[in-house]
Design a protein around this motif. Sequence first.
Motif, PDB file in Angstrom:
ATOM      1  N   ASP A   9       0.872  -1.145   0.009  1.00  0.00           N
ATOM      2  CA  ASP A   9      -0.101   0.052  -0.297  1.00  0.00           C
ATOM      3  C   ASP A   9       1.385   1.191   0.153  1.00  0.00           C
ATOM      4  O   ASP A   9       0.701   2.091  -1.329  1.00  0.00           O
ATOM      5  CB  ASP A   9      -0.969  -0.511   1.088  1.00  0.00           C
ATOM      6  N   SER A  57     -19.201  -1.908  -6.748  1.00  0.00           N
ATOM      7  CA  SER A  57     -19.625  -3.636  -6.445  1.00  0.00           C
ATOM      8  C   SER A  57     -19.034  -4.355  -7.075  1.00  0.00           C
ATOM      9  O   SER A  57     -18.988  -5.533  -6.314  1.00  0.00           O
ATOM     10  CB  SER A  57     -21.062  -2.767  -6.608  1.00  0.00           C
ATOM     11  N   SER A 116     -15.873  -5.560  -5.810  1.00  0.00           N
ATOM     12  CA  SER A 116     -15.643  -5.581  -4.411  1.00  0.00           C
ATOM     13  C   SER A 116     -16.277  -7.248  -4.391  1.00  0.00           C
ATOM     14  O   SER A 116     -15.301  -8.209  -4.067  1.00  0.00           O
ATOM     15  CB  SER A 116     -16.800  -5.345  -3.289  1.00  0.00           C
ATOM     16  N   GLY A 150     -30.464   3.114  -4.927  1.00  0.00           N
ATOM     17  CA  GLY A 150     -28.781   2.805  -4.030  1.00  0.00           C
ATOM     18  C   GLY A 150     -29.251   4.160  -3.014  1.00  0.00           C
ATOM     19  O   GLY A 150     -28.110   4.179  -2.159  1.00  0.00           O
ATOM     20  N   GLU A 206     -28.097  -6.083   4.795  1.00  0.00           N
ATOM     21  CA  GLU A 206     -27.706  -4.868   5.127  1.00  0.00           C
ATOM     22  C   GLU A 206     -26.830  -4.687   5.853  1.00  0.00           C
ATOM     23  O   GLU A 206     -26.100  -4.023   5.839  1.00  0.00           O
ATOM     24  CB  GLU A 206     -28.373  -3.483   4.308  1.00  0.00           C
ATOM     25  N   MET A 259     -14.902  -5.752  -0.571  1.00  0.00           N
ATOM     26  CA  MET A 259     -14.977  -4.451  -0.598  1.00  0.00           C
ATOM     27  C   MET A 259     -14.547  -3.647   0.963  1.00  0.00           C
ATOM     28  O   MET A 259     -13.209  -2.737   0.931  1.00  0.00           O
ATOM     29  CB  MET A 259     -17.069  -3.875  -0.513  1.00  0.00           C
ATOM     30  N   LEU A 291     -11.950  -5.031   2.262  1.00  0.00           N
ATOM     31  CA  LEU A 291     -10.652  -5.056   1.729  1.00  0.00           C
ATOM     32  C   LEU A 291      -9.825  -3.638   0.701  1.00  0.00           C
ATOM     33  O   LEU A 291      -8.791  -3.841   0.985  1.00  0.00           O
ATOM     34  CB  LEU A 291      -9.936  -7.006   0.969  1.00  0.00           C
ATOM     35  N   LEU A 292     -10.919  -3.914  -0.296  1.00  0.00           N
ATOM     36  CA  LEU A 292     -10.543  -2.797  -0.950  1.00  0.00           C
ATOM     37  C   LEU A 292     -10.658  -1.155  -0.072  1.00  0.00           C
ATOM     38  O   LEU A 292      -9.614  -0.245  -0.729  1.00  0.00           O
ATOM     39  CB  LEU A 292     -11.296  -3.216  -2.571  1.00  0.00           C
ATOM     40  N   LEU A 323     -10.222  -0.790   3.043  1.00  0.00           N
ATOM     41  CA  LEU A 323      -8.952  -0.550   3.628  1.00  0.00           C
ATOM     42  C   LEU A 323      -7.502  -0.395   3.127  1.00  0.00           C
ATOM     43  O   LEU A 323      -5.801  -0.464   3.922  1.00  0.00           O
ATOM     44  CB  LEU A 323      -8.816  -1.908   4.636  1.00  0.00           C
ATOM     45  N   HIS A 324      -7.561  -1.232   2.094  1.00  0.00           N
ATOM     46  CA  HIS A 324      -6.186  -0.295   1.201  1.00  0.00           C
ATOM     47  C   HIS A 324      -6.214   0.503   0.177  1.00  0.00           C
ATOM     48  O   HIS A 324      -5.284   0.484  -0.828  1.00  0.00           O
ATOM     49  CB  HIS A 324      -5.642  -1.785   0.135  1.00  0.00           C
ATOM     50  N   ARG A 356      -7.883   0.704  -2.318  1.00  0.00           N
ATOM     51  CA  ARG A 356      -7.926   0.749  -3.369  1.00  0.00           C
ATOM     52  C   ARG A 356      -9.020   1.187  -4.405  1.00  0.00           C
ATOM     53  O   ARG A 356      -9.119   1.294  -5.329  1.00  0.00           O
ATOM     54  CB  ARG A 356      -8.062  -1.131  -3.887  1.00  0.00           C
ATOM     55  N   LEU A 357     -10.188   1.254  -3.479  1.00  0.00           N
ATOM     56  CA  LEU A 357     -11.339   2.139  -3.851  1.00  0.00           C
ATOM     57  C   LEU A 357     -11.237   3.613  -3.897  1.00  0.00           C
ATOM     58  O   LEU A 357     -10.935   4.543  -3.062  1.00  0.00           O
ATOM     59  CB  LEU A 357     -12.687   1.603  -3.027  1.00  0.00           C
ATOM     60  N   PRO A 358     -11.664   4.835  -5.080  1.00  0.00           N
ATOM     61  CA  PRO A 358     -11.272   6.211  -4.693  1.00  0.00           C
ATOM     62  C   PRO A 358     -12.470   6.246  -3.728  1.00  0.00           C
ATOM     63  O   PRO A 358     -13.758   6.951  -4.842  1.00  0.00           O
ATOM     64  CB  PRO A 358     -11.978   6.757  -6.372  1.00  0.00           C
ATOM     65  N   CYS A 368     -16.794  10.154   2.077  1.00  0.00           N
ATOM     66  CA  CYS A 368     -17.725   8.917   1.273  1.00  0.00           C
ATOM     67  C   CYS A 368     -17.483   7.841   1.748  1.00  0.00           C
ATOM     68  O   CYS A 368     -18.664   6.947   0.529  1.00  0.00           O
ATOM     69  CB  CYS A 368     -17.763  10.035   0.243  1.00  0.00           C
ATOM     70  N   LEU A 378     -20.626   5.040   0.478  1.00  0.00           N
ATOM     71  CA  LEU A 378     -20.173   4.104  -0.766  1.00  0.00           C
ATOM     72  C   LEU A 378     -20.588   2.435  -0.336  1.00  0.00           C
ATOM     73  O   LEU A 378     -21.442   1.814  -0.635  1.00  0.00           O
ATOM     74  CB  LEU A 378     -19.058   3.831  -1.070  1.00  0.00           C
ATOM     75  N   ALA A 392     -24.478   2.184  -0.422  1.00  0.00           N
ATOM     76  CA  ALA A 392     -25.140   1.792  -1.105  1.00  0.00           C
ATOM     77  C   ALA A 392     -24.466   0.818  -1.891  1.00  0.00           C
ATOM     78  O   ALA A 392     -25.761   0.221  -2.483  1.00  0.00           O
ATOM     79  CB  ALA A 392     -24.603   3.342  -2.592  1.00  0.00           C
ATOM     80  N   VAL A 393     -23.675   0.316  -2.004  1.00  0.00           N
ATOM     81  CA  VAL A 393     -23.574  -0.874  -1.979  1.00  0.00           C
ATOM     82  C   VAL A 393     -23.945  -2.434  -1.762  1.00  0.00           C
ATOM     83  O   VAL A 393     -24.442  -2.846  -2.301  1.00  0.00           O
ATOM     84  CB  VAL A 393     -21.622  -1.127  -2.221  1.00  0.00           C
ATOM     85  N   ALA A 403     -27.224  -1.916  -0.162  1.00  0.00           N
ATOM     86  CA  ALA A 403     -28.648  -1.298   0.038  1.00  0.00           C
ATOM     87  C   ALA A 403     -28.519  -1.826  -2.001  1.00  0.00           C
ATOM     88  O   ALA A 403     -29.494  -2.951  -2.052  1.00  0.00           O
ATOM     89  CB  ALA A 403     -28.369  -0.426  -0.595  1.00  0.00           C
ATOM     90  N   GLN A 404     -27.259  -1.688  -2.830  1.00  0.00           N
ATOM     91  CA  GLN A 404     -27.625  -2.087  -3.597  1.00  0.00           C
ATOM     92  C   GLN A 404     -27.634  -3.720  -4.236  1.00  0.00           C
ATOM     93  O   GLN A 404     -28.623  -4.424  -4.544  1.00  0.00           O
ATOM     94  CB  GLN A 404     -26.863  -1.777  -5.115  1.00  0.00           C
TER      95      GLN A 404
END
Lengths: 216, 216
Positions: free
Chosen positions: A117, A157, A160, A210, B91, B165, B167-168, B170-171, B173-175, B180, B184, B187-188, B190-191
Amino acid sequence: MARVPRSTYHHGNLRQALLDAGRQELRGHGAAGLSLRRVARVTGVSQAAPYRHFDDRNALLAALAAEGFLELHHRFIADDRSEDPPRCRLERLGRTYVRFALDEPALFQLMFSAELDELQARDDTLRSAGEQLYGALQDAVRGLVPDPEQFRVGCASAWSIVHGMALLLLHGRLPADRSCREQLVDAVTAQFALGLERIAADACHGSVAGDGGRRR
Amino acid sequence: MARVPRSTYHHGNLRQALLDAGRQELRGHGAAGLSLRRVARVTGVSQAAPYRHFDDRNALLAALAAEGFLELHHRFIADDRSEDPPRCRLERLGRTYVRFALDEPALFQLMFSAELDELQARDDTLRSAGEQLYGALQDAVRGLVPDPEQFRVGCASAWSIVHGMALLLLHGRLPADRSCREQLVDAVTAQFALGLERIAADACHGSVAGDGGRRR
DNA sequence: AACTAAAGTTAACGCCGTTAACTTTAGTTT
DNA sequence: AAACTAAAGTTAACGGCGTTAACTTTAGTT
């Protein structure tokens, strides 16, 4: 432990040889168990020689990870069929992602390990290789979910679910032996892509999803 | 480096003290950087003392991981609202999972690290703690997807998406910066839960999903 | 032919996991 | 109460590791 002797004092292409040996080490002992001294030994070179080509052990790991990102990206390109509908393309990308993780478990885990990281912040090669990968994923999702806000959530999503599935599978955490593994991967990716497609279709008809609120 | 002196020759509760110190080590240096000698030093005990309570370094890590599984399970129970509809419960479980991972990143990664895979096969405490967790997830999914075949896929999907999600995120990796992040995650989850609910509803009306339509 | 910088070597430092041999102590037995 | 025993802790050592400093060899340039 194969000790490769060599005739010339200079190796010629030690850097790549170390990467190749490192790749093997990775397969045999995992990232945590990779020993720089052993890599050097296998390559037939002294313990200090690698330091002429890599700042330290982490730099070798970073280079291996960068190779991994590029390789996965190449697999994306090779497996993609641009004539397929968006949903199929996304499914295919997911399957490719998971297959790569199962083919090269140690490399895959290294690519997303905590040690990398911080390095990713500094190493341009590594970072851009990772971003290239995310770009490919974004392209695949965009075809299915054009709406900008849903697109963000869709990308998160999609990544993930394949990332999680890959890791859980290669850790034997999901109850799936080798025979039904592919079926499970197919079913999960298909179900997910289908759900995404529908939600995107709904959005086109005015309703906003969403928000997680109750909607029958 | 806090060296805690003690009056009595026998510590009294060294095992737990080592686990507590180990937990701190984990937070400070990660699982890979956890040094048994340092844990002993911090606990104010000789380097060999831990071996009276743990077979080796891995056994300490396994015990820490088991603690982690139990703690996460307790969070599931504490956060659950049995009066909520199934979708909300799923959820909520997802959010709890991700929040735990972000609260204790090193512990969470340890719980799903390659080193522990083999140990899980032998260590009954560790394995049952992990299975307990999967049971809780299964319960949450079952409420939403009764059909047995879809249930299997649903469980795998649900675990995969929250695990990935976590792992991504805490690394990094997700913007998603800290502000926010929660949005996110909401939203993920829930979707996803919405999609799962719909697919389950479809199945009740005769159509069989899960193969994702045409497959090459 | 001499020079220089790159590439490789050896030797050492300190940290680590682990073990063997020893010592202290708490609790039980007589 | 004294002796015994087993658990719990100590010290010292081994080999492997990452890393560095000081040195040597070599390929390529001047």
